[in-house]
Design an enzyme around this catalytic site. Structure first.
Site, short mmCIF file in Angstrom:
data_model
loop_
_atom_site.label_atom_id
_atom_site.label_comp_id
_atom_site.label_asym_id
_atom_site.label_seq_id
_atom_site.Cartn_x
_atom_site.Cartn_y
_atom_site.Cartn_z
N ASN A 42 0.94 -1.48 -0.45
CA ASN A 42 -0.08 -0.29 -0.19
C ASN A 42 0.46 1.06 -0.01
O ASN A 42 1.93 1.15 0.39
CB ASN A 42 -0.96 -0.15 0.69
CG ASN A 42 -0.51 -0.05 2.37
OD1 ASN A 42 0.53 -0.54 2.27
ND2 ASN A 42 -1.25 0.26 3.47
N GLU A 44 0.84 5.30 1.11
CA GLU A 44 -0.35 6.31 0.89
C GLU A 44 0.52 7.40 0.96
O GLU A 44 1.47 8.03 0.38
CB GLU A 44 -0.97 6.22 2.67
CG GLU A 44 -1.50 4.74 3.01
CD GLU A 44 -1.39 4.38 4.92
OE1 GLU A 44 -0.99 5.78 5.31
OE2 GLU A 44 -2.10 3.89 4.56
N CYS A 53 -3.94 0.40 -2.47
CA CYS A 53 -4.28 -0.35 -1.84
C CYS A 53 -2.80 -1.52 -2.71
O CYS A 53 -2.34 -1.77 -3.80
CB CYS A 53 -4.99 -0.80 -1.78
SG CYS A 53 -6.64 -0.14 -0.81
N GLU A 55 -3.27 -4.29 -2.85
CA GLU A 55 -3.67 -5.44 -4.29
C GLU A 55 -3.91 -4.85 -5.95
O GLU A 55 -2.65 -5.23 -6.80
CB GLU A 55 -4.90 -6.01 -3.86
CG GLU A 55 -5.42 -6.76 -2.45
CD GLU A 55 -5.07 -6.27 -1.06
OE1 GLU A 55 -4.91 -5.01 -1.64
OE2 GLU A 55 -6.68 -6.68 -0.84
N CYS A 86 -10.18 -4.66 0.26
CA CYS A 86 -11.18 -3.56 0.41
C CYS A 86 -12.16 -3.60 -1.15
O CYS A 86 -12.00 -4.56 -2.02
CB CYS A 86 -10.43 -2.13 0.53
SG CYS A 86 -10.04 -2.19 -0.80
N CYS A 89 -10.73 -2.50 -4.16
CA CYS A 89 -9.82 -4.18 -4.59
C CYS A 89 -10.62 -5.11 -5.26
O CYS A 89 -10.55 -6.15 -6.29
CB CYS A 89 -8.57 -4.06 -3.66
SG CYS A 89 -7.89 -3.05 -3.36
#
Ligand code: THU
Length: 138
Positions: A42, A44, A53, A55, A86, A89
């Site tokens: 991930n 940010e 994310c 994935e 999530c 994803c």
């Protein structure tokens, strides 16, 4: 690659996570039909909302290298249960890797395996757009 090895790779990829704001580090691995492996973590940033994310990083890396078929996606984080993808994803997995096994793991050896259709039932997808093509005679 065996699921256990994939999870190890995902945990290794997690080391590169940029989790400045959440402190929640995630690692992911995708395997292509031809056997290539792409990792993701991930990422940010200061606006929070532009977070990407693990994935999706892994999937987009593979897509941008020309890969189009995926057999497995692993995701790992330090969660009490295996870490589940999530909603965003799940949509991307449905669109680009609908047949892949989704291997959810945590750092304590717990593993759960899903199919995309189980994670995102009644999904919106490319076939929902087909009727527009008919209308436009494309
Ligand atoms: N995150 C992922 O990378 N994958 C998931 O499946 C769940 C959430 C990231 C996004 C954000 O950087 C942090 O975890 C907390 O939500």
């Amino acid at each position: 690659m065996k699921n256990e090895e994939l999870i190890k790779e995902a945990i290794r990829a997690r080391e590169n996570a940029i989790a400045t704001y959440s402190d929640f580090r995630v690692g992911s691995v995708v395997v292509t039909r031809s056997g290539k492996v792409f990792t993701g973590c991930n990422v940010e940033n200061s606006t929070y909302g532009l977070t990407m994310c693990a994935e999706r990083v892994a999937i987009f890396k593979a897509l941008s290298e020309g890969e189009r078929e995926f057999t497995k996606i692993a995701v790992a984080a330090d969660t009490p249960q295996p870490c589940y993808p999530c909603g965003a994803c799940r949509q991307i997995i449905w669109d680009f890797a609908p047949d892949a096994e989704i291997i959810c793991a945590n750092l304590h050896g717990q593993i759960e395996v899903f199919r995309a259709g189980d994670l995102i039932p009644h999904a919106f997808g490319a076939n929902n757009l087909d009727h527009k093509k008919e209308v436009n005679h494309e």
